[in-house]
Design a protein around this motif. Structure first.
Motif, PDB file in Angstrom:
ATOM      1  N   THR A 335      30.247  71.107  70.758  1.00 48.54           N
ATOM      2  CA  THR A 335      31.396  71.884  70.268  1.00 48.54           C
ATOM      3  C   THR A 335      32.541  71.011  69.768  1.00 48.54           C
ATOM      4  O   THR A 335      33.448  71.520  69.106  1.00 48.54           O
ATOM      5  N   ASP A 336      32.523  69.717  70.048  1.00 49.29           N
ATOM      6  CA  ASP A 336      33.622  68.852  69.640  1.00 49.29           C
ATOM      7  C   ASP A 336      33.641  68.732  68.111  1.00 49.29           C
ATOM      8  O   ASP A 336      32.641  68.331  67.501  1.00 49.29           O
ATOM      9  N   PRO A 337      34.762  69.068  67.453  1.00 50.30           N
ATOM     10  CA  PRO A 337      34.794  69.044  65.979  1.00 50.30           C
ATOM     11  C   PRO A 337      34.567  67.663  65.382  1.00 50.30           C
ATOM     12  O   PRO A 337      34.090  67.538  64.255  1.00 50.30           O
ATOM     13  N   ARG A 338      34.896  66.611  66.142  1.00 54.99           N
ATOM     14  CA  ARG A 338      34.710  65.258  65.623  1.00 54.99           C
ATOM     15  C   ARG A 338      33.241  64.864  65.540  1.00 54.99           C
ATOM     16  O   ARG A 338      32.874  63.891  64.871  1.00 54.99           O
ATOM     17  N   TRP A 339      32.398  65.614  66.256  1.00 53.95           N
ATOM     18  CA  TRP A 339      30.993  65.250  66.360  1.00 53.95           C
ATOM     19  C   TRP A 339      30.070  66.110  65.486  1.00 53.95           C
ATOM     20  O   TRP A 339      28.858  65.869  65.465  1.00 53.95           O
ATOM     21  N   GLN A 340      30.591  67.068  64.791  1.00 50.91           N
ATOM     22  CA  GLN A 340      29.709  68.020  64.102  1.00 50.91           C
ATOM     23  C   GLN A 340      28.745  67.363  63.114  1.00 50.91           C
ATOM     24  O   GLN A 340      27.563  67.713  63.080  1.00 50.91           O
ATOM     25  N   PRO A 341      29.185  66.372  62.312  1.00 49.44           N
ATOM     26  CA  PRO A 341      28.201  65.772  61.377  1.00 49.44           C
ATOM     27  C   PRO A 341      27.215  64.824  62.060  1.00 49.44           C
ATOM     28  O   PRO A 341      26.237  64.418  61.432  1.00 49.44           O
ATOM     29  N   TYR A 342      27.460  64.474  63.319  1.00 47.23           N
ATOM     30  CA  TYR A 342      26.667  63.403  63.957  1.00 47.23           C
ATOM     31  C   TYR A 342      25.934  63.858  65.213  1.00 47.23           C
ATOM     32  O   TYR A 342      25.233  63.064  65.840  1.00 47.23           O
ATOM     33  N   LYS A 343      26.049  65.117  65.605  1.00 43.78           N
ATOM     34  CA  LYS A 343      25.623  65.535  66.943  1.00 43.78           C
ATOM     35  C   LYS A 343      24.127  65.798  67.083  1.00 43.78           C
ATOM     36  O   LYS A 343      23.598  65.771  68.205  1.00 43.78           O
ATOM     37  N   ALA A 344      23.433  66.083  65.986  1.00 37.22           N
ATOM     38  CA  ALA A 344      22.064  66.592  66.081  1.00 37.22           C
ATOM     39  C   ALA A 344      21.144  65.671  66.874  1.00 37.22           C
ATOM     40  O   ALA A 344      20.480  66.098  67.824  1.00 37.22           O
ATOM     41  N   ARG A 345      21.113  64.388  66.497  1.00 39.41           N
ATOM     42  CA  ARG A 345      20.163  63.474  67.157  1.00 39.41           C
ATOM     43  C   ARG A 345      20.534  63.207  68.615  1.00 39.41           C
ATOM     44  O   ARG A 345      19.647  63.255  69.480  1.00 39.41           O
ATOM     45  N   PRO A 346      21.788  62.958  68.958  1.00 40.11           N
ATOM     46  CA  PRO A 346      22.114  62.782  70.374  1.00 40.11           C
ATOM     47  C   PRO A 346      21.760  64.003  71.222  1.00 40.11           C
ATOM     48  O   PRO A 346      21.188  63.875  72.308  1.00 40.11           O
TER      49      PRO A 346
END
Length: 861
Positions: A335-346
């Motif tokens: 849910t963190d907005p800073r992570w939206q483009p990068y969150k999928a793989r983690p």
């Protein structure tokens, strides 16, 4: 009648038999306090025979409780002094009964000396246990806690009351406690095995992790059966776990391990001591792009995807932390907005939170980030924070070391003034180009020498010359293609490598350069006309090896100079006469040495604090009747190549000492003369003896001579050079490191060398007034030199602004065109007289002010 009366009156024999068998001493007193009964146990306690006490007053027993009036019931432990003077601890109770209308007193006594001593010992053990900085836990065989010391309470937060009776595993073990290792050790102890120790994570009352070393043993009874377990726990969080990180980094740096391997090892070690995290280390380059250094537990494709991402205010945890320079916590990646483009793989691999901390260099730059990924949505614990605090410092040290070594490597292969590849790098580039040259292809090599550049240095100073060389390098870059390479050999000599160029194409480039140089360069607001002579050789037409190619290009360049300069020439077979010319130049140099045709010019060195002459530097000059003025930049390297440099060095010392002796006889006060020697001179241990002979010949004290050496002198042939240097210093002759700051010798080694003086290279003077890096280097050299008790001399000082800035830094001595160029002896004598007169006038001016001020004060009074 009471029951006690019955016992006394109706069954005396039974009572007496029972009292006689009692373990406690029993004494019965009548109403008059006379002893009427004294059993066997009482005899042992008081060490008195009953025949000696029956019928006597109770005072014989030394019991103060019987001396009260009236006697009252009593129960206590007392110290009892016996007939033989010995003392015991006795538990005494006194009861009164009524029998046949009279009061009788019964005293019960038990020897508790051993028990009291045991209690004292236990108390002492408890006190000692509470004083130790290690946790003490005692459990029964079911591992229920029976005892903990005060250190347990301090470390874990539980009181002894809260801990006792609970299972140890229930109280301090957690998800990452090594229960298996502890269980194996307990099982071994139960079967008669020896004690052992386990390093594991445990948890305090608040759930914070603590690394401990647990030493576990068993208490056994006389039959060898385990009755209790004893655990001694030491907090090794700081002493072992965090220090292990420091040892890992330091040993890796000492072994010259690549930074990526160091980062990998660091992350793996952190994940061992903090098993609930996944660790990552990213480098942030000067452009603000991130590059993975370590992250062994992260998916490889995820790490690759991070490479080259620019930091920013909403770039995950790491990019944001690097951008703002402060730690960033994302508790929920989903849910963190800073992570939206990068969150999928983690998220795909089960990582739910990320905490990133910036790593900063000493100058405040963010150079990396250190991140913890968590498998739960959570914040870091105190243990995590302690790890990161340690790793941030260690990471900064390792990365700054990497940057420093990269800069050293860059300096080793790049020219410090222009940033161009130097001679060593050029050879590598030429080799690579030749290896890549296709069949039938060509590689052109252009050798460029600036025309009349010596005149610029002599008239405007080296700082102006350096500035023009930088501008020239920039203009040359603009004239070559993206696949071409420009390098500087030194002085005013440049090389241009032109891969896949034939003679015609190379000639066009040379013509473009000649045309481009027809437009003047600018020195401040002043236009400066410059030109260059260019020689070209071709692989494989003219030669197939680098040395021959460069010699041929150099020969062609000399032909261009002979053709009138500001032009280019392509090597031809007719130019093989270059070798003959070189031999002729060597012969001329040998002749000049033999005929004493070399001369020394002297440049003054001025003390910053008072303007007095500190000394002079002797510089070799060669004017040949045929060749004219030959630059030291040409004949000194030639002398080194043909084995004449050692001879020139000793001649320079002898001539400088002769001139110093002549000046001193004439009354000129010059404290010392500095002479440059080649590293080759220092390979001979007899150098100190030769110097001693020369000084004795001219009756000069050793401190009148200073020898200038380069950093290469003690980097090459270290043992022999160091032995010679120590011998020279023992003689009393000074040693000065010339051009300090342009090499990369070890400061720790410098501190142990017999050096008396450091000279800041002139290349740092050019921009010292406007370039913070040049100022920082000069400041560092001054601090290092003076911190080691050395005199610091700045070369190439040409402006009053430079002098003032150096004076503010505390630089001891300055040297350069601001005061004088290198002068012939007669010219130097005139300069010295004028300088001394100017110093005297300035002093008289200062003295004249004081009396006038004093008169003015007196008159006003």
């Amino acid at each position: 009648m009471s029951a006690s009366d019955c016992l006394v009156t109706e069954t005396p024999d039974v009572l007496r038999a029972a009292l006689e068998r009692a373990d406690d001493g029993v004494v019965i007193l009548d109403s008059a306090h006379r002893i009427t009964h004294f059993n066997a146990a009482a005899e042992r306690i008081w060490k008195l025979a009953r025949a000696d006490v029956l019928g006597r007053d109770a005072a014989a027993l030394s019991l103060t409780c019987l001396q009260a009036d009236p006697v009252v019931d009593f129960r206590d432990e007392i110290s009892l002094v016996r007939r033989d003077g010995s003392r015991i601890k006795a538990a005494v109770s006194l009861a009164s009964i009524v029998a046949e209308g009279a009061i009788h007193h019964i005293v019960f006594a038990r020897d508790v000396t051993a028990e009291a001593e045991r209690r004292v010992r236990i108390g002492l053990l408890n006190a000692v246990s509470d004083q130790t900085n290690r946790v003490v836990i005692i459990t029964d065989t079911d591992q229920n806690i029976r005892y903990v010391n005060s250190t347990f309470t301090k470390l874990f937060g539980y009181t002894s009351a809260q801990a006792e009776g609970r299972r140890a595993a229930e109280l301090i073990a957690g998800s990452h406690t090594n229960r298996k290792a502890v269980g194996k050790l307990v099982e071994r102890l139960m079967h008669g095995g020896r004690r052992g120790e386990v390093e594991t994570l445990v948890y305090d009352k608040d759930g914070e992790e603590i690394w401990v070393c647990a030493r576990i043993d068993a208490f056994r009874d006389t039959k060898g059966r385990v009755k209790h377990f004893f655990a001694l726990l030491e907090d090794i969080t700081e002493t072992r776990q965090l220090r292990s990180l420091q040892q890992l980094i330091m040993s890796a740096l000492a072994d010259e391990v690549p930074i990526t391997e160091i980062a990998d090892r660091l992350c793996r070690r952190v994940e061992q001591i903090a098993p609930d995290v996944v660790c990552s280390l990213l480098h942030v380059d000067s452009a603000g792009l991130v590059h993975p250094l370590g992250g062994p537990s992260l998916p490889e494709d995820y790490s690759r995807a991070l490479d080259g991402i620019a930091i920013g205010p909403d770039v995950g945890s790491c990019g944001t932390a690097a951008f703002y320079g402060r730690p960033v916590l994302a508790i929920d990646l989903d849910t963190d907005p800073r992570w939206q483009p990068y969150k999928a793989r983690p998220l795909q691999v089960g990582l739910r939170a990320c905490w990133s901390t910036p790593i900063k260099a000493k100058d405040g730059r963010v150079i990396a980030t250190f991140a913890f990924y968590f498998r739960q949505s959570r914040a870091p614990s105190n243990w995590h924070r302690r790890i990161v605090d340690a790793c941030v410092d260690l990471g900064a040290f390792a990365i700054e070391r990497k940057e420093a070594r990269a800069e050293i490597a860059r300096l080793a292969y790049h020219d410090i003034l222009t940033g161009l590849p130097n001679r060593a790098q050029l050879r590598h580039l030429i080799t690579t180009a030749i290896d890549a040259c296709p069949t039938g292809g060509h590689v052109a090599l252009a050798f460029l020498d600036v025309d009349h550049f010596k005149d610029v240095n002599d008239t405007l100073g080296h700082a102006a010359g350096d500035e023009l060389l930088v501008q020239l390098a920039q203009r040359l870059r603009e004239q070559i293609g993206p696949a071409d390479m420009l390098g500087r050999l030194g002085g005013d000599e440049f090389v241009i490598l032109l891969p896949n160029r034939n003679a015609e194409s190379a000639a066009r480039v040379a013509g473009q350069i000649t045309d481009a140089l027809s437009a003047p360069l600018r020195l401040g607001s002043k236009p400066m006309q410059m030109s260059a002579s260019i020689g070209i050789s071709l692989y494989p037409d003219h030669a197939t090896d680098i040395d021959t190619l460069m010699q041929q290009a150099d020969a062609a360049m000399y032909m261009a100079k002979q053709a009138g300069r500001s032009t280019h020439r392509l090597f031809s077979a007719e130019m093989n006469g270059l070798a003959e010319q070189r031999l002729a130049l060597i012969a001329a140099l040998r002749r000049a040495i033999a005929e004493d045709a070399l001369t020394l010019s002297y440049q003054p060195q001025i003390r910053s604090r008072d303007g007095a002459v500190h000394g002079v530097e002797a510089l070799a000059r060669w004017h040949d009747p045929v060749l004219g003025e030959v630059s030291p930049a040409k004949f000194i390297p030639l002398a080194e190549e043909c084995g004449l440099i050692e001879q020139i060095g000793l001649w320079s010392v002898r001539e400088a000492c002769r001139q110093m002796a002549s000046w001193r006889r004439a009354g000129l006060n010059i404290p010392s003369v500095s002479v440059n020697l080649s590293p080759i001179n220092f390979r001979h241990v007899a150098l100190a003896a030769r110097l001693a002979d020369i000084l004795a010949e001219y009756e000069l004290p050793p401190n009148a001579l200073m020898l200038e050496i380069t950093e290469g002198t003690f980097m090459q042939d270290g043992a022999a050079a160091l032995e010679t240097m120590h011998a020279i210093r023992a003689l009393g002759v000074g040693l000065s490191v010339d051009d300090f700051g342009t090499g990369y010798s070890s400061l720790s080694r410098l501190a142990h060398l017999p050096i008396r003086e450091l000279k800041i290279d002139r290349s740092f003077m050019r921009d010292i007034e406007k370039d913070s890096a040049a100022l920082a280097i000069a400041t560092a050299v001054v601090r290092v030199g003076q911190g080691l008790g050395m005199t610091v001399v700045a070369e190439g000082v040409e402006t009053e602004g430079q002098r003032k800035m150096l004076a503010e830094l505390g630089c001891d001595v300055v040297q350069g065109f601001l005061y004088a160029p290198a002068l012939a002896p007669v010219a130097f004598e005139r300069w010295l007289i004028e300088h001394s007169a100017e110093q005297a006038r300035a002093m008289l001016g200062r003295l004249d002010v004081a009396p006038r001020d004093a008169v003015a004060v007196k008159r006003s009074a």
